[in-house]
Design a protein around this motif. Structure first.
Motif, PDB file in Angstrom:
ATOM      1  N   UNK A  66       0.821  -1.204   0.000  1.00  0.00           N
ATOM      2  CA  UNK A  66       0.000   0.000   0.000  1.00  0.00           C
ATOM      3  C   UNK A  66       0.863   1.265   0.000  1.00  0.00           C
ATOM      4  N   UNK A  67       1.864   1.300   0.883  1.00  0.00           N
ATOM      5  CA  UNK A  67       2.666   2.515   1.015  1.00  0.00           C
ATOM      6  C   UNK A  67       3.547   2.766  -0.212  1.00  0.00           C
ATOM      7  N   UNK A  68       3.918   1.682  -0.936  1.00  0.00           N
ATOM      8  CA  UNK A  68       4.818   1.840  -2.084  1.00  0.00           C
ATOM      9  C   UNK A  68       4.117   1.790  -3.436  1.00  0.00           C
ATOM     10  N   UNK A  69       2.818   1.617  -3.438  1.00  0.00           N
ATOM     11  CA  UNK A  69       2.135   1.402  -4.716  1.00  0.00           C
ATOM     12  C   UNK A  69       2.189   2.620  -5.646  1.00  0.00           C
ATOM     13  N   UNK A  70       2.400   3.800  -5.089  1.00  0.00           N
ATOM     14  CA  UNK A  70       2.490   4.984  -5.937  1.00  0.00           C
ATOM     15  C   UNK A  70       3.848   5.169  -6.587  1.00  0.00           C
ATOM     16  N   UNK A  71       4.816   4.299  -6.249  1.00  0.00           N
ATOM     17  CA  UNK A  71       6.168   4.410  -6.784  1.00  0.00           C
ATOM     18  C   UNK A  71       6.348   3.354  -7.866  1.00  0.00           C
ATOM     19  N   UNK A  72       6.566   3.811  -9.069  1.00  0.00           N
ATOM     20  CA  UNK A  72       6.601   2.927 -10.234  1.00  0.00           C
ATOM     21  C   UNK A  72       7.630   1.803 -10.084  1.00  0.00           C
ATOM     22  N   UNK A  73       7.177   0.586 -10.157  1.00  0.00           N
ATOM     23  CA  UNK A  73       8.049  -0.583 -10.111  1.00  0.00           C
ATOM     24  C   UNK A  73       8.359  -1.099  -8.727  1.00  0.00           C
ATOM     25  N   UNK A  74       7.917  -0.406  -7.680  1.00  0.00           N
ATOM     26  CA  UNK A  74       8.307  -0.774  -6.324  1.00  0.00           C
ATOM     27  C   UNK A  74       7.685  -2.095  -5.883  1.00  0.00           C
ATOM     28  N   UNK A  75       6.408  -2.293  -6.167  1.00  0.00           N
ATOM     29  CA  UNK A  75       5.738  -3.529  -5.751  1.00  0.00           C
ATOM     30  C   UNK A  75       6.349  -4.724  -6.480  1.00  0.00           C
ATOM     31  N   UNK A  76       6.674  -4.539  -7.761  1.00  0.00           N
ATOM     32  CA  UNK A  76       7.320  -5.606  -8.527  1.00  0.00           C
ATOM     33  C   UNK A  76       8.709  -5.918  -7.966  1.00  0.00           C
TER      34      UNK A  76
END
Length: 269
Positions: A230-240
């Protein structure tokens, strides 16, 4: 020179709450602080917010050439007298430290030693930790903070104090609390205890953009009670990147070690 307390009294100077000032008059304590970076003879030292010049005196006594940035015009006459007494080894810049390029000002390797004003201390510290060039031009940071902030800087993963400040301070630096300073040492006494943090550069992990790590930790710890996905979903590629490193996306930021943050930043870099 006359004792600093007498000089301050003569000039009718008092600590400004708006500028986050608290004066230190104990010369033995100030000399101990000035000794923390090591031998300062003929070394350049950058100081923020010298105020009436207590720590400045100690640095000059240790043989340093001091560049001090002071935005409080009331303190400039005291600092001018200090510069004359120490053969011109003190350069005073009447400006806001947040607007200063310390590398350009120093012009070569230097140390940073300061009793940082509480209202800008953390902002200045993170700026000094984030240069693209590493090792940096500064050789050491010897900085006084509120004790709570100092504990956040050296905190281990999983502790209540662990957060973005710890990651930024530890991923390519060695940080330790060198000394605690009781509130009664200051005039006026602050409401909280203080501590001096000593930081030296360490080996930089390869392939990591410091701005990427800064942004990543800003996102992660900005909503620290949320899961990473949730906290990183706005950062492109972070969840991956979490998936690529087998980091459970349901974890929270305070459980992620410095090494894991570095590994995430390396993928995103």
């Amino acid at each position: 020179m006359p004792p600093l307390r007498d000089t301050v009294r003569t000039h009718g100077l008092s600590a400004s709450k708006a500028l986050g000032q608290n004066f230190l008059f104990d010369e033995q304590l100030l000399d101990r602080i000035a000794a923390l970076p090591g031998d300062l003879d003929d070394q350049t030292v950058f100081e923020v917010g010298p105020g009436p010049g207590g720590l400045t005196r100690a640095l000059l006594r240790a043989g340093a050439r001091v560049i001090a940035v002071e935005r409080d015009d009331r303190c400039l006459p005291l600092l001018a007298d200090l510069g004359e007494a120490f053969d011109g080894r003190l350069t005073v810049i009447p400006d806001d430290a947040m607007a200063i390029d310390t590398d350009a000002l120093a012009g070569g390797p230097y140390h940073i030693v300061a009793n940082l004003p509480y209202n800008v201390g953390t902002a200045l510290f993170t700026r000094w930790l984030e240069p693209a060039r590493w090792p940096p031009l500064w050789r050491s940071l010897t900085l006084m903070f509120q004790l709570e902030v100092a504990e956040r800087i050296v905190a281990p993963v999983g502790s209540n104090a662990y957060g973005r400040l710890a990651v930024l301070a530890q991923w390519r630096s060695n940080a330790r609390i060198a000394m605690k300073v009781h509130r009664s040492a200051f005039t006026p006494p602050p409401k909280v205890m203080s501590a001096i943090v000593h930081v030296t550069p360490a080996t930089e992990p390869e392939g990591v953009n410091p701005r990427t790590l800064s942004k990543l930790t800003e996102k992660g710890f900005g909503q620290r009670r949320k899961m990473l996905r949730q906290s990183l979903k706005g950062l492109d590629g972070a969840v991956e990147a979490l998936e690529a490193l087998d980091i459970d996306p349901t974890r929270r930021a305070e459980t992620v070690s410095v090494a894991e943050w570095v590994a995430l930043a390396r993928i995103l870099s």
